[in-house]
Enzyme design. Structure first.
Site, PDB file in Angstrom:
ATOM      1  N   ASP A   7       0.779  -1.398   0.160  1.00 32.01           N
ATOM      2  CA  ASP A   7      -0.287   0.077  -0.007  1.00 32.01           C
ATOM      3  C   ASP A   7       0.656   0.947   0.047  1.00 32.01           C
ATOM      4  O   ASP A   7       1.801   1.978   1.103  1.00 32.01           O
ATOM      5  CB  ASP A   7      -0.603   0.130   0.945  1.00 32.01           C
ATOM      6  CG  ASP A   7      -2.018   1.507   1.111  1.00 32.01           C
ATOM      7  OD1 ASP A   7      -2.101   1.834   0.436  1.00 32.01           O
ATOM      8  OD2 ASP A   7      -2.372   1.195   2.726  1.00 32.01           O
ATOM      9  N   GLU A  74      -1.228  -1.579  -4.449  1.00 30.45           N
ATOM     10  CA  GLU A  74      -2.657  -0.926  -4.851  1.00 30.45           C
ATOM     11  C   GLU A  74      -2.411   0.409  -5.697  1.00 30.45           C
ATOM     12  O   GLU A  74      -0.905   1.071  -5.439  1.00 30.45           O
ATOM     13  CB  GLU A  74      -3.047   0.030  -3.495  1.00 30.45           C
ATOM     14  CG  GLU A  74      -4.575   0.761  -3.277  1.00 30.45           C
ATOM     15  CD  GLU A  74      -4.842   0.859  -1.842  1.00 30.45           C
ATOM     16  OE1 GLU A  74      -5.154   1.674  -1.340  1.00 30.45           O
ATOM     17  OE2 GLU A  74      -4.611   0.066  -0.737  1.00 30.45           O
ATOM     18  N   ASP A 151      -2.242   0.593   7.095  1.00 32.18           N
ATOM     19  CA  ASP A 151      -1.769   0.453   5.835  1.00 32.18           C
ATOM     20  C   ASP A 151      -1.395  -0.858   5.497  1.00 32.18           C
ATOM     21  O   ASP A 151      -1.493  -0.948   4.403  1.00 32.18           O
ATOM     22  CB  ASP A 151      -0.779   1.529   5.196  1.00 32.18           C
ATOM     23  CG  ASP A 151      -1.403   3.048   6.159  1.00 32.18           C
ATOM     24  OD1 ASP A 151      -1.459   3.616   4.978  1.00 32.18           O
ATOM     25  OD2 ASP A 151      -1.008   3.843   6.644  1.00 32.18           O
TER      26      ASP A 151
END
Length: 175
Positions: A7, A74, A151
């Site tokens: 992330d 992501e 996260d």
């Protein structure tokens, strides 16, 4: 198969490492790679290039340690702070480059909505819901992943979604 989920972020990059075998997922590790603007011990304010170097070193260390077969990253989503978004995009560029250099084209991208929908079936799932479903999917006790590690939970979610979408349709390879 070992999958590293990432992330992206400038100050904190979440990561999650899972092993996925025949549809069963197991958590190997998760956490945050930090790149804070100011060093707490010295008070030194780091430049953006210094922070990007820290991120690159963190990604390289994760890949060297866990030797993932594939990486799920992501995609960026930001609507409010364009200046911060640009810096995060620069960090994401460093992350992508580091991953491609280390493992070749086994790098895949997913939007936040693909990850949320793929994991929970609901694209509007909040952080607490995401964390709980990650814990359930990986057989972790409730509360194992603290909210401040959202996260890392997002990175684990990306790895889980990749493991299952990859088995179904080959995933969404970086082009």
């Amino acid at each position: 198969m070992i999958i590293l989920g990432i992330d992206p972020g400038l100050e904190k990059m979440g990561y999650g490492v899972i092993e996925s075998v025949h549809g069963k997922d197991r958590c190997i590790d998760y956490g945050i790679v930090w790149s804070k603007k100011t060093d707490k011990e010295t008070g030194y304010t780091k430049t953006l290039p210094e922070r990007l170097l820290e991120i690159e070193q963190g990604v390289n260390e994760l890949i060297d340690t866990y030797k993932p077969d594939q990486i799920a990253i992501e995609e960026l989503f930001f609507t409010k702070n364009v200046t911060n978004g640009i810096a995060v995009a620069e960090a994401r560029g460093v992350i992508l480059l580091s991953c491609i250099k280390k493992i070749g084209n086994e790098v895949y991208e997913y939007t936040p909505n693909q990850i949320k929908s793929g994991l929970t079936g609901y694209a509007e799932a909040d952080k607490r819901q995401m964390i709980r479903v990650v814990e359930l999917t990986l057989g972790l006790k409730e509360g194992t992943i603290p909210l401040k590690y959202d996260d890392a939970a997002d990175a684990l979610a990306g790895a889980i979604v990749h493991a299952h979408s990859n088995q179904i349709n080959g995933g969404f390879r970086l082009r």
